[in-house]
Motif scaffolding. Structure first.
Motif, mmCIF file in Angstrom:
data_model
loop_
_atom_site.group_PDB
_atom_site.id
_atom_site.type_symbol
_atom_site.label_atom_id
_atom_site.label_comp_id
_atom_site.label_asym_id
_atom_site.label_seq_id
_atom_site.Cartn_x
_atom_site.Cartn_y
_atom_site.Cartn_z
ATOM 1 N N GLN A 121 8.385 15.902 6.074
ATOM 2 C CA GLN A 121 9.058 15.445 4.944
ATOM 3 C C GLN A 121 8.781 14.111 5.161
ATOM 4 N N ALA A 122 8.426 13.456 6.213
ATOM 5 C CA ALA A 122 7.577 12.140 6.377
ATOM 6 C C ALA A 122 6.815 11.907 5.547
ATOM 7 N N ARG A 123 5.975 12.781 6.047
ATOM 8 C CA ARG A 123 4.342 12.297 5.413
ATOM 9 C C ARG A 123 4.752 13.178 3.746
ATOM 10 N N GLN A 124 6.069 13.211 3.602
ATOM 11 C CA GLN A 124 6.054 13.324 2.586
ATOM 12 C C GLN A 124 6.456 12.265 0.705
ATOM 13 N N PHE A 125 7.387 11.565 1.966
ATOM 14 C CA PHE A 125 8.167 9.916 1.816
ATOM 15 C C PHE A 125 7.417 9.574 1.744
ATOM 16 N N GLU A 126 6.037 8.971 2.468
ATOM 17 C CA GLU A 126 4.835 8.521 2.111
ATOM 18 C C GLU A 126 4.267 8.162 1.228
ATOM 19 N N THR A 127 3.677 9.934 0.597
ATOM 20 C CA THR A 127 2.735 10.097 -0.602
ATOM 21 C C THR A 127 3.407 9.987 -1.611
ATOM 22 N N GLU A 128 5.183 9.877 -1.909
ATOM 23 C CA GLU A 128 5.621 9.688 -3.399
ATOM 24 C C GLU A 128 6.168 8.458 -2.866
ATOM 25 N N LEU A 129 6.415 7.729 -1.715
ATOM 26 C CA LEU A 129 6.045 5.994 -1.927
ATOM 27 C C LEU A 129 4.793 5.350 -2.845
ATOM 28 N N SER A 130 3.496 5.525 -2.575
ATOM 29 C CA SER A 130 2.219 5.571 -2.413
ATOM 30 C C SER A 130 2.930 5.594 -4.509
ATOM 31 N N THR A 131 2.905 6.461 -5.541
ATOM 32 C CA THR A 131 3.026 7.470 -6.628
ATOM 33 C C THR A 131 3.971 6.053 -6.883
ATOM 34 N N VAL A 132 4.588 5.685 -6.162
ATOM 35 C CA VAL A 132 5.633 4.247 -6.891
ATOM 36 C C VAL A 132 4.954 3.224 -6.339
ATOM 37 N N PHE A 133 3.444 2.851 -5.976
ATOM 38 C CA PHE A 133 3.267 1.880 -5.815
ATOM 39 C C PHE A 133 2.316 1.438 -6.728
ATOM 40 N N ALA A 134 1.880 2.811 -7.000
ATOM 41 C CA ALA A 134 0.295 2.853 -8.072
ATOM 42 C C ALA A 134 0.512 3.209 -9.172
ATOM 43 N N GLN A 135 1.870 3.468 -9.601
ATOM 44 C CA GLN A 135 2.449 3.300 -10.643
ATOM 45 C C GLN A 135 3.304 2.086 -11.169
ATOM 46 N N TRP A 136 4.205 1.490 -10.298
ATOM 47 C CA TRP A 136 4.194 0.238 -10.453
ATOM 48 C C TRP A 136 3.308 -1.295 -10.661
ATOM 49 N N LYS A 137 1.794 -0.728 -10.265
ATOM 50 C CA LYS A 137 0.484 -1.872 -9.618
ATOM 51 C C LYS A 137 1.337 -2.592 -8.526
ATOM 52 N N PHE A 138 1.622 -2.096 -7.611
ATOM 53 C CA PHE A 138 2.095 -3.191 -6.515
ATOM 54 C C PHE A 138 0.869 -3.776 -5.399
ATOM 55 N N PRO A 139 1.093 -4.867 -5.254
ATOM 56 C CA PRO A 139 -0.118 -5.586 -4.274
ATOM 57 C C PRO A 139 -0.153 -5.151 -3.501
ATOM 58 N N GLN A 140 -0.970 -4.768 -3.147
ATOM 59 C CA GLN A 140 -1.566 -4.525 -1.537
ATOM 60 C C GLN A 140 -1.016 -3.144 -0.794
ATOM 61 N N THR A 141 -1.333 -2.228 -1.184
ATOM 62 C CA THR A 141 -0.888 -0.944 -1.463
ATOM 63 C C THR A 141 -1.877 0.180 -1.987
ATOM 64 N N GLY A 142 -2.690 -0.315 -1.862
ATOM 65 C CA GLY A 142 -4.064 0.985 -2.244
ATOM 66 C C GLY A 142 -4.596 2.323 -2.021
ATOM 67 N N THR A 143 -3.952 1.474 -0.021
ATOM 68 C CA THR A 143 -4.743 2.883 0.479
ATOM 69 C C THR A 143 -3.816 3.317 1.485
ATOM 70 N N PRO A 144 -3.638 4.349 2.520
ATOM 71 C CA PRO A 144 -2.837 5.397 3.334
ATOM 72 C C PRO A 144 -2.241 4.279 3.790
ATOM 73 N N GLN A 145 -3.832 3.704 4.248
ATOM 74 C CA GLN A 145 -3.484 2.687 5.329
ATOM 75 C C GLN A 145 -2.180 1.680 5.456
ATOM 76 N N ALA A 146 -2.064 0.969 4.446
ATOM 77 C CA ALA A 146 -1.851 -0.240 4.021
ATOM 78 C C ALA A 146 0.415 -0.016 3.282
ATOM 79 N N VAL A 147 -0.543 1.610 3.127
ATOM 80 C CA VAL A 147 1.440 2.245 2.363
ATOM 81 C C VAL A 147 2.020 2.326 4.669
ATOM 82 N N ARG A 148 1.170 2.755 4.636
ATOM 83 C CA ARG A 148 1.621 3.227 6.167
ATOM 84 C C ARG A 148 1.999 1.937 7.534
ATOM 85 N N HIS A 149 1.203 0.782 7.353
ATOM 86 C CA HIS A 149 1.945 -0.533 7.777
ATOM 87 C C HIS A 149 3.192 -0.523 7.502
ATOM 88 N N LEU A 150 2.802 -1.092 6.074
ATOM 89 C CA LEU A 150 4.349 -1.462 4.990
ATOM 90 C C LEU A 150 5.431 -0.990 5.989
#
Length: 222
Positions: A121-150
């Motif tokens: 479920q935690a991995r699913q959470f990361e995936t959903e959060l990445s989708t939000v970042f991409a949809q709203w064009k958040f800076p510095q969130t373009g890779t799985p590593q960047a999302v994990r960092h945050l």
């Protein structure tokens, strides 16, 4: 400040004095404005919420421009400024304390998902959060590593913080609150996440909570 139509204003581009890039400049009644944020036609409510937050809560001089297919927000600048980014950034950028606080809320929610519901479920959470970042064009969130960092690095020690604008924080709080309700089936997660704000200096915590209370999308956390 103003809500204007396209026929009310003049929009031109000019060369940035310190960078090799064109800048859109809006002129209205002798005043000049720099583009801050763009929303599509379906995001009218979001555009108006950000415009009201900038003008009413942060005292910024901003224009909300209504066009048939989009809404855009423009921050007042002076063309004789040494760096045109200064005025725009001051209006567009969220307060560092607010970015840190939002990251704390999201990180605690993520850890609750992992601890209580498991790694899958935690991995699913990361995936959903990445989708939000991409949809709203958040800076510095373009890779799985960047999302994990945050999601894993302490925001109080994070340098630099992601250069997010106020509207990014609104979208993040709205989306993650909805995710929390979906994962846990209730809203008790919000109180646990808010407890993490004790890590912030008292002044920053009080400032963020006041901002959260007045936020059109963030106050649901309280």
């Amino acid at each position: 400040m103003f809500i204007l139509k396209r026929q009310d204003v003049d929009i031109k581009t000019m060369q940035h004095p310190g960078k090799d890039q064109p800048i859109p400049i809006l002129t209205y009644q002798g005043q000049t404005f720099r583009l801050l944020s763009v929303f599509n036609a379906a995001q009218e409510e979001d555009a108006r919420a950000l415009w009201r937050d900038l003008t009413d809560n942060r005292g910024k001089a901003c224009v909300l421009l209504e066009e048939p297919e989009r809404f855009s927000i423009w921050g007042k600048i002076r063309l004789d400024q040494p760096d045109l980014d200064d005025g725009a950034a001051a209006a567009a950028a969220a307060a560092a304390a607010h970015i840190k606080a939002c990251l704390l809320l999201v990180q605690v929610l993520y850890m609750d998902v992992e601890d209580l519901l498991g790694p899958k479920q935690a991995r699913q959470f990361e995936t959903e959060l990445s989708t939000v970042f991409a949809q709203w064009k958040f800076p510095q969130t373009g890779t799985p590593q960047a999302v994990r960092h945050l999601l894993t690095v302490d925001p109080l020690a994070m340098a630099p913080l992601p250069p997010w604008a106020e509207h990014h924080l609104h979208r993040l709080l709205e989306a993650t609150y909805h995710m929390g309700k979906t994962y846990f089936g209730n809203t008790t997660f919000a109180a646990r996440s808010l407890d993490a704000l004790e890590d912030l200096p008292k002044g920053e915590r009080q400032d963020f909570l006041a901002w959260l209370k007045n936020s059109p999308t963030g106050k649901v956390w309280l």
